[in-house]
Structure formats: structure tokens, C-alpha cells
Design a protein around this motif. Structure first.
Motif, PDB file in Angstrom:
ATOM      1  N   LYS A  54       0.842  -1.211   0.000  1.00 37.84           N
ATOM      2  CA  LYS A  54       0.000   0.000   0.000  1.00 37.84           C
ATOM      3  C   LYS A  54       0.871   1.252   0.000  1.00 37.84           C
ATOM      4  O   LYS A  54       0.675   2.150  -0.822  1.00 37.84           O
ATOM      5  CB  LYS A  54      -0.906  -0.035   1.234  1.00 37.84           C
ATOM      6  CG  LYS A  54      -1.735   1.200   1.485  1.00 37.84           C
ATOM      7  CD  LYS A  54      -2.465   1.064   2.826  1.00 37.84           C
ATOM      8  CE  LYS A  54      -3.408   2.169   3.148  1.00 37.84           C
ATOM      9  NZ  LYS A  54      -2.883   3.492   3.228  1.00 37.84           N
ATOM     10  N   MET A  55       1.867   1.288   0.884  1.00 42.90           N
ATOM     11  CA  MET A  55       2.736   2.463   0.984  1.00 42.90           C
ATOM     12  C   MET A  55       3.594   2.636  -0.275  1.00 42.90           C
ATOM     13  O   MET A  55       3.827   3.764  -0.704  1.00 42.90           O
ATOM     14  CB  MET A  55       3.620   2.356   2.225  1.00 42.90           C
ATOM     15  CG  MET A  55       2.828   2.494   3.521  1.00 42.90           C
ATOM     16  SD  MET A  55       3.849   2.597   5.018  1.00 42.90           S
ATOM     17  CE  MET A  55       4.837   1.131   4.908  1.00 42.90           C
TER      18      MET A  55
ATOM     19  N   GLU B 283       1.297   4.130  -2.987  1.00 41.88           N
ATOM     20  CA  GLU B 283       0.997   5.535  -2.663  1.00 41.88           C
ATOM     21  C   GLU B 283       2.216   6.419  -2.923  1.00 41.88           C
ATOM     22  O   GLU B 283       2.098   7.497  -3.505  1.00 41.88           O
ATOM     23  CB  GLU B 283       0.547   5.676  -1.207  1.00 41.88           C
ATOM     24  CG  GLU B 283      -0.859   5.182  -0.959  1.00 41.88           C
ATOM     25  CD  GLU B 283      -1.293   5.269   0.492  1.00 41.88           C
ATOM     26  OE1 GLU B 283      -0.470   5.584   1.376  1.00 41.88           O
ATOM     27  OE2 GLU B 283      -2.487   4.999   0.756  1.00 41.88           O
ATOM     28  N   LYS B 284       3.395   5.967  -2.520  1.00 37.36           N
ATOM     29  CA  LYS B 284       4.621   6.737  -2.714  1.00 37.36           C
ATOM     30  C   LYS B 284       4.913   6.934  -4.203  1.00 37.36           C
ATOM     31  O   LYS B 284       5.279   8.030  -4.636  1.00 37.36           O
ATOM     32  CB  LYS B 284       5.794   6.030  -2.032  1.00 37.36           C
ATOM     33  CG  LYS B 284       7.088   6.798  -2.084  1.00 37.36           C
ATOM     34  CD  LYS B 284       8.193   6.062  -1.329  1.00 37.36           C
ATOM     35  CE  LYS B 284       9.500   6.795  -1.451  1.00 37.36           C
ATOM     36  NZ  LYS B 284      10.593   6.078  -0.778  1.00 37.36           N
TER      37      LYS B 284
ATOM     38  N   LYS C  11       2.354   9.523  -5.531  1.00 34.60           N
ATOM     39  CA  LYS C  11       2.584  10.875  -5.007  1.00 34.60           C
ATOM     40  C   LYS C  11       3.852  11.505  -5.583  1.00 34.60           C
ATOM     41  O   LYS C  11       3.987  12.724  -5.586  1.00 34.60           O
ATOM     42  CB  LYS C  11       2.657  10.836  -3.473  1.00 34.60           C
ATOM     43  CG  LYS C  11       1.308  10.569  -2.825  1.00 34.60           C
ATOM     44  CD  LYS C  11       1.450  10.442  -1.315  1.00 34.60           C
ATOM     45  CE  LYS C  11       0.132  10.100  -0.657  1.00 34.60           C
ATOM     46  NZ  LYS C  11       0.265   9.866   0.787  1.00 34.60           N
TER      47      LYS C  11
ATOM     48  N   LYS D  91      -2.952  13.924  -4.247  1.00 34.87           N
ATOM     49  CA  LYS D  91      -3.357  12.990  -3.199  1.00 34.87           C
ATOM     50  C   LYS D  91      -3.478  11.592  -3.807  1.00 34.87           C
ATOM     51  O   LYS D  91      -3.990  11.444  -4.917  1.00 34.87           O
ATOM     52  CB  LYS D  91      -4.694  13.430  -2.604  1.00 34.87           C
ATOM     53  CG  LYS D  91      -5.160  12.600  -1.429  1.00 34.87           C
ATOM     54  CD  LYS D  91      -6.454  13.165  -0.851  1.00 34.87           C
ATOM     55  CE  LYS D  91      -6.954  12.297   0.285  1.00 34.87           C
ATOM     56  NZ  LYS D  91      -8.238  12.751   0.794  1.00 34.87           N
ATOM     57  N   ALA D  92      -3.004  10.599  -3.067  1.00 36.95           N
ATOM     58  CA  ALA D  92      -3.151   9.204  -3.494  1.00 36.95           C
ATOM     59  C   ALA D  92      -3.449   8.359  -2.267  1.00 36.95           C
ATOM     60  O   ALA D  92      -2.700   8.390  -1.298  1.00 36.95           O
ATOM     61  CB  ALA D  92      -1.882   8.722  -4.184  1.00 36.95           C
ATOM     62  N   THR D  93      -4.560   7.635  -2.314  1.00 39.16           N
ATOM     63  CA  THR D  93      -4.967   6.786  -1.202  1.00 39.16           C
ATOM     64  C   THR D  93      -5.232   5.387  -1.736  1.00 39.16           C
ATOM     65  O   THR D  93      -6.050   5.215  -2.642  1.00 39.16           O
ATOM     66  CB  THR D  93      -6.244   7.329  -0.536  1.00 39.16           C
ATOM     67  OG1 THR D  93      -6.033   8.696  -0.184  1.00 39.16           O
ATOM     68  CG2 THR D  93      -6.583   6.535   0.711  1.00 39.16           C
ATOM     69  N   VAL D  94      -4.522   4.412  -1.176  1.00 38.57           N
ATOM     70  CA  VAL D  94      -4.685   3.024  -1.619  1.00 38.57           C
ATOM     71  C   VAL D  94      -5.547   2.278  -0.617  1.00 38.57           C
ATOM     72  O   VAL D  94      -5.366   2.396   0.590  1.00 38.57           O
ATOM     73  CB  VAL D  94      -3.306   2.340  -1.767  1.00 38.57           C
ATOM     74  CG1 VAL D  94      -3.463   0.856  -2.041  1.00 38.57           C
ATOM     75  CG2 VAL D  94      -2.505   3.008  -2.879  1.00 38.57           C
ATOM     76  N   ASP D  95      -6.500   1.490  -1.138  1.00 37.09           N
ATOM     77  CA  ASP D  95      -7.377   0.654  -0.321  1.00 37.09           C
ATOM     78  C   ASP D  95      -7.022  -0.801  -0.607  1.00 37.09           C
ATOM     79  O   ASP D  95      -7.308  -1.300  -1.697  1.00 37.09           O
ATOM     80  CB  ASP D  95      -8.839   0.940  -0.655  1.00 37.09           C
ATOM     81  CG  ASP D  95      -9.805   0.229   0.276  1.00 37.09           C
ATOM     82  OD1 ASP D  95      -9.528  -0.931   0.663  1.00 37.09           O
ATOM     83  OD2 ASP D  95     -10.840   0.826   0.612  1.00 37.09           O
TER      84      ASP D  95
ATOM     85  N   ALA E 280      -6.575   2.297  -6.045  1.00 37.73           N
ATOM     86  CA  ALA E 280      -5.976   3.557  -5.597  1.00 37.73           C
ATOM     87  C   ALA E 280      -6.878   4.694  -6.055  1.00 37.73           C
ATOM     88  O   ALA E 280      -7.288   4.727  -7.218  1.00 37.73           O
ATOM     89  CB  ALA E 280      -4.584   3.725  -6.195  1.00 37.73           C
TER      90      ALA E 280
ATOM     91  N   VAL F   8      -6.940   8.608  -6.691  1.00 39.00           N
ATOM     92  CA  VAL F   8      -5.919   9.629  -6.927  1.00 39.00           C
ATOM     93  C   VAL F   8      -6.569  10.953  -7.314  1.00 39.00           C
ATOM     94  O   VAL F   8      -7.452  10.989  -8.179  1.00 39.00           O
ATOM     95  CB  VAL F   8      -4.959   9.195  -8.062  1.00 39.00           C
ATOM     96  CG1 VAL F   8      -3.811  10.183  -8.200  1.00 39.00           C
ATOM     97  CG2 VAL F   8      -4.429   7.785  -7.827  1.00 39.00           C
TER      98      VAL F   8
END
Length: 74
Positions: free
Chosen positions: A24-25, A28-29, A32, A39-43, A49, A51
């Protein structure tokens, strides 16, 4: 699915191959790090993701390439 908002557009990209918080990280990295992504959020549960980005600076294909380059499928 794309929505236009005050900070740009928001899209959701399916991501395959993630199995843990480190995955996940990493995704996201990678997202970003792209110029134009605010903004980027992974579920992990949904395997996607979400974005928020500036379409004048970055494309969905750019984002998919960043995910693939990070070692996952988009």
C-alpha cells in the motif's frame, strides 16, 4: 470514474498484486512522486488507488505506469 473537483480530478485505478501495508505504501509513494498528483490513497481491501490529480500535468496512463514500475498491475 473521474470527478472534477476544486483540486483537480479524482480517479480510481484498480491495482493487483498488493498483499500488505508495505505494498500500500509503495503504491501511494509511487503515485505521489508524480508531478501533478496532489493525493493518493490506496485501499488494500478494494485493491484500488484513489488519486486526485491535475490533468494538465499528469495522465491516468502516467499513473498506471508508475504503479507497474513499482511492481504491481494496474
Amino acid at each position: 470514474m473521474s470527478l472534477f473537483g476544486p483540486k483537480g480530478e479524482t480517479t480510481t485505478i484498480d491495482v493487483k498484486g498488493m498483499s500488505c501495508n508495505h505494498c500500500k505504501m509503495t503504491v501511494e509513494k509511487a503515485l505521489k512522486a508524480l508531478d501533478g498528483v496532489s493525493k493518493a490513497t490506496v485501499d488494500l481491501d478494494k485493491a484500488n488507488a484513489t488519486v486526485t490529480y491535475d490533468p494538465k500535468k499528469v495522465t491516468i496512463d502516467d499513473m498506471k505506469k508508475a504503479i507497474i514500475d513499482a511492481g504491481y498491475e494496474a
